[in-house]
Design an enzyme around this catalytic site. Structure first.
Site, PDB file in Angstrom:
ATOM      1  N   GLU A  43      -7.893  95.852  78.721  1.00  0.00           N
ATOM      2  CA  GLU A  43      -7.683  96.946  79.677  1.00  0.00           C
ATOM      3  C   GLU A  43      -8.376  98.232  79.182  1.00  0.00           C
ATOM      4  O   GLU A  43      -8.379  98.517  77.985  1.00  0.00           O
ATOM      5  CB  GLU A  43      -6.171  97.199  79.802  1.00  0.00           C
ATOM      6  CG  GLU A  43      -5.790  98.291  80.776  1.00  0.00           C
ATOM      7  CD  GLU A  43      -4.279  98.568  80.801  1.00  0.00           C
ATOM      8  OE1 GLU A  43      -3.555  98.123  79.885  1.00  0.00           O
ATOM      9  OE2 GLU A  43      -3.837  99.231  81.758  1.00  0.00           O
ATOM     10  N   LYS A 112      -5.177  98.061  89.273  1.00  0.00           N
ATOM     11  CA  LYS A 112      -3.771  97.894  88.849  1.00  0.00           C
ATOM     12  C   LYS A 112      -2.822  98.477  89.897  1.00  0.00           C
ATOM     13  O   LYS A 112      -2.950  99.658  90.258  1.00  0.00           O
ATOM     14  CB  LYS A 112      -3.600  98.610  87.512  1.00  0.00           C
ATOM     15  CG  LYS A 112      -2.289  98.387  86.802  1.00  0.00           C
ATOM     16  CD  LYS A 112      -2.355  99.087  85.433  1.00  0.00           C
ATOM     17  CE  LYS A 112      -1.166  98.802  84.557  1.00  0.00           C
ATOM     18  NZ  LYS A 112      -1.309  99.448  83.227  1.00  0.00           N
ATOM     19  N   CYS A 146      -1.847  94.363  82.437  1.00  0.00           N
ATOM     20  CA  CYS A 146      -0.772  94.828  81.542  1.00  0.00           C
ATOM     21  C   CYS A 146       0.628  94.823  82.168  1.00  0.00           C
ATOM     22  O   CYS A 146       1.235  93.774  82.334  1.00  0.00           O
ATOM     23  CB  CYS A 146      -1.178  96.197  81.005  1.00  0.00           C
ATOM     24  SG  CYS A 146      -0.476  96.583  79.387  1.00  0.00           S
TER      25      CYS A 146
HETATM   26  O1  LIG Z   1       5.197  96.976  80.051  1.00  0.00           O
HETATM   27  C1  LIG Z   1       4.931  97.346  78.896  1.00  0.00           C
HETATM   28  O2  LIG Z   1       5.773  97.345  77.997  1.00  0.00           O
HETATM   29  C2  LIG Z   1       3.561  97.810  78.538  1.00  0.00           C
HETATM   30  C3  LIG Z   1       2.750  98.159  79.733  1.00  0.00           C
HETATM   31  C4  LIG Z   1       1.557  98.935  79.401  1.00  0.00           C
HETATM   32  O3  LIG Z   1       1.347  99.341  78.276  1.00  0.00           O
HETATM   33  C5  LIG Z   1       0.569  99.207  80.442  1.00  0.00           C
HETATM   34  O4  LIG Z   1       0.718  98.764  81.580  1.00  0.00           O
HETATM   35  O5  LIG Z   1      -0.442  99.838  80.118  1.00  0.00           O
END
Ligand SMILES: O=C(O)CCC(=O)C(=O)O
Length: 261
Positions: A43, A112, A146
């Site tokens: 990401e 996203k 993520c």
């Molecule tokens: O859900 C999480 O604990 C991490 C999510 C995250 O770091 C993100 O989406 O960038």
């Protein structure tokens, strides 16, 4: 049919696009010696979470980095799931994944949809609203970013439509490593499909990241898992396993969409 996938679990220089393109190019060149069919990046791999400067660092319509990744795909004759980048448009900045086929053509784009408030994403990014379906060498796939993996219903939307590989790209922090491993494994088991998850390594001014990129089969077995540091994780997907698992426990047949979607 088999497919060899490679995750580039790179450290990301904070806000330094040129340095990150150089690092990714080096890892890509090295991993191509193993002849993967698909290469996956993490990401926000060009900028990291340099959120307060994304209005400047963001790639206008993704043009610059799209060009770089398209050239890589062509040069190496490889499919690329391009992690995500900060894409800048008149409507704001999105956290956007581009997917390329072996000829360098874009075969998918996904921004996203679930913004992660704990890391202030909602203050600096605009959410996407489209699905990330695409095909890799004729295999139906879907892309996620993520925090998305905490929303099983979102991944189910894609497997209900036929996705057989769920590609997840992330900057997942180390304190929640147990969630990362558990959620990814659950998504593979409940959807009876492959999960290929590429996280970043290293740290930025606010977070230490978990690494532990993973390739998980439709039974929930770990095909390959990286450690915490920089690494190129390679594993092979065997698509005969999907019908085998689905025949044994026919979850998709036994669903009750009359009671829930
Ligand atoms: O859900 C999480 O604990 C991490 C999510 C995250 O770091 C993100 O989406 O960038």
């Amino acid at each position: 049919m088999n497919m060899k996938v490679a995750c580039l679990q790179m450290d990301i220089a904070f806000g330094d696009i040129e340095e990150n393109v150089k690092r990714a190019a080096e890892q890509l060149a090295a991993v191509m010696e193993q002849e993967p069919d698909v290469v996956v990046l993490p990401e926000l791999w060009t900028t990291g979470y340099d959120l307060t400067r994304l209005d400047v660092l963001g790639d206008v319509d993704g043009v610059h980095v799209k060009g770089v990744m398209s050239e890589w795909a062509k040069a190496y004759d490889v499919n690329i799931v391009g992690g995500s980048i900060a894409k800048r448009t008149d409507d704001g900045v999105t956290n956007t994944m581009y997917m390329f086929d072996r000829s360098g053509e874009i075969v998918g784009e996904y921004s996203k949809v679930h913004l992660f408030q704990l890391m202030d994403e909602h203050k600096f990014l605009a959410p996407g609203s489209d699905e990330g379906q695409f095909t890799v060498d004729n295999v139906p796939c879907a892309g996620f970013i993520c925090y998305d993996i905490r929303f099983p219903e979102w991944l189910r939307v894609h497997t209900s439509k036929g996705a057989e590989v769920l590609f997840v790209v992330a900057e997942w922090p180390l304190p929640r490593l147990v969630h990362w491993r558990t959620l990814l494994t659950a998504r593979a088991i409940e959807n009876q499909c492959y999960v290929v998850a590429c996280n970043r390594a290293g740290s930025d001014p606010n977070n230490v990241f978990a690494g532990h990129s993973m390739i998980i089969d439709p039974w929930g077995e770990v095909v390959a898992e990286a450690g915490e540091g920089e690494e190129m994780l390679v594993g092979t997907l065997d698509f005969a396993k999907i019908p085998e698992v689905r025949r044994g426990i026919p979850v998709f047949e036994d669903r009750r969409p009359d009671l829930y979607k």
